[in-house]
Design a protein around this motif. Structure first.
Motif, mmCIF file in Angstrom:
data_model
loop_
_atom_site.group_PDB
_atom_site.id
_atom_site.type_symbol
_atom_site.label_atom_id
_atom_site.label_comp_id
_atom_site.label_asym_id
_atom_site.label_seq_id
_atom_site.Cartn_x
_atom_site.Cartn_y
_atom_site.Cartn_z
ATOM 1 N N SER A 14 0.826 -1.214 0.000
ATOM 2 C CA SER A 14 0.000 0.000 0.000
ATOM 3 C C SER A 14 0.862 1.267 0.000
ATOM 4 O O SER A 14 0.373 2.347 -0.314
ATOM 5 C CB SER A 14 -0.965 0.001 1.181
ATOM 6 N N ASP A 15 2.134 1.133 0.314
ATOM 7 C CA ASP A 15 3.050 2.270 0.184
ATOM 8 C C ASP A 15 3.305 2.597 -1.282
ATOM 9 O O ASP A 15 3.691 3.718 -1.608
ATOM 10 C CB ASP A 15 4.395 1.976 0.850
ATOM 11 N N TYR A 16 3.110 1.617 -2.147
ATOM 12 C CA TYR A 16 3.439 1.762 -3.571
ATOM 13 C C TYR A 16 2.231 1.722 -4.497
ATOM 14 O O TYR A 16 2.339 2.107 -5.656
ATOM 15 C CB TYR A 16 4.419 0.664 -3.985
ATOM 16 N N ILE A 17 1.094 1.234 -4.023
ATOM 17 C CA ILE A 17 -0.094 1.076 -4.862
ATOM 18 C C ILE A 17 -1.270 1.779 -4.203
ATOM 19 O O ILE A 17 -1.448 1.695 -2.992
ATOM 20 C CB ILE A 17 -0.454 -0.417 -5.042
ATOM 21 N N VAL A 18 -2.062 2.453 -5.021
ATOM 22 C CA VAL A 18 -3.285 3.080 -4.524
ATOM 23 C C VAL A 18 -4.411 2.778 -5.512
ATOM 24 O O VAL A 18 -4.182 2.699 -6.717
ATOM 25 C CB VAL A 18 -3.103 4.606 -4.330
ATOM 26 N N ASP A 20 -7.944 4.476 -6.092
ATOM 27 C CA ASP A 20 -8.817 5.592 -5.741
ATOM 28 C C ASP A 20 -9.833 5.765 -6.866
ATOM 29 O O ASP A 20 -9.436 5.920 -8.020
ATOM 30 C CB ASP A 20 -7.959 6.850 -5.594
ATOM 31 N N PHE A 30 0.369 3.000 -9.469
ATOM 32 C CA PHE A 30 1.525 3.286 -8.622
ATOM 33 C C PHE A 30 1.245 4.608 -7.901
ATOM 34 O O PHE A 30 0.828 5.581 -8.518
ATOM 35 C CB PHE A 30 2.795 3.394 -9.463
ATOM 36 N N ARG A 31 1.453 4.606 -6.599
ATOM 37 C CA ARG A 31 1.152 5.775 -5.767
ATOM 38 C C ARG A 31 1.865 7.005 -6.343
ATOM 39 O O ARG A 31 3.033 6.962 -6.706
ATOM 40 C CB ARG A 31 1.609 5.521 -4.332
ATOM 41 N N GLY A 32 1.116 8.112 -6.409
ATOM 42 C CA GLY A 32 1.678 9.370 -6.899
ATOM 43 C C GLY A 32 1.725 9.483 -8.408
ATOM 44 O O GLY A 32 2.284 10.437 -8.940
ATOM 45 N N THR A 33 1.156 8.490 -9.106
ATOM 46 C CA THR A 33 1.156 8.496 -10.567
ATOM 47 C C THR A 33 -0.240 8.150 -11.064
ATOM 48 O O THR A 33 -1.136 7.870 -10.281
ATOM 49 C CB THR A 33 2.133 7.456 -11.157
ATOM 50 N N ARG A 34 -0.376 8.128 -12.369
ATOM 51 C CA ARG A 34 -1.589 7.621 -13.008
ATOM 52 C C ARG A 34 -1.235 6.381 -13.834
ATOM 53 O O ARG A 34 -1.907 6.041 -14.795
ATOM 54 C CB ARG A 34 -2.216 8.705 -13.886
ATOM 55 N N ALA A 64 9.591 1.288 -6.442
ATOM 56 C CA ALA A 64 8.157 0.962 -6.467
ATOM 57 C C ALA A 64 7.900 -0.256 -7.335
ATOM 58 O O ALA A 64 7.153 -1.162 -6.945
ATOM 59 C CB ALA A 64 7.351 2.158 -6.971
#
Length: 82
Positions: A14-18, A20, A30-34, A64
């Protein structure tokens, strides 16, 4: 102890994947990206190297991508061992 270990692995992912609903309709990215996580696996399936994937998606860090691959490996091995 096993449950705590599983929570740690999932927390690390979950630090690397979101996922939403406001980002690509909830597709895991990937967290912080699309960048969809599935794109990493699709690239590898089509014989692209990790370096090539990272060149194509510069917003994804090597850390990541490797963390997601390691998480997938761990989850696969856990499932097979059950």
């Amino acid at each position: 102890m096993k449950a705590a270990s599983q929570q740690t692995k999932h927390a690390a992912l979950s630090d690397y994947i979101v996922a939403d609903p406001k980002i690509l309709g909830g597709e895991p990215v990937f967290r912080g990206t699309r960048v969809p996580v599935v794109s990493l696996f699709e690239h590898l399936e089509s014989d692209c190297s990790l370096d090539e994937f990272l060149e194509n998606f510069p917003t994804v860090t090597r850390a990541a991508a490797v963390a997601v691959l390691m998480g997938a490996q761990e989850l696969t091995l856990e499932k097979v061992r059950r």
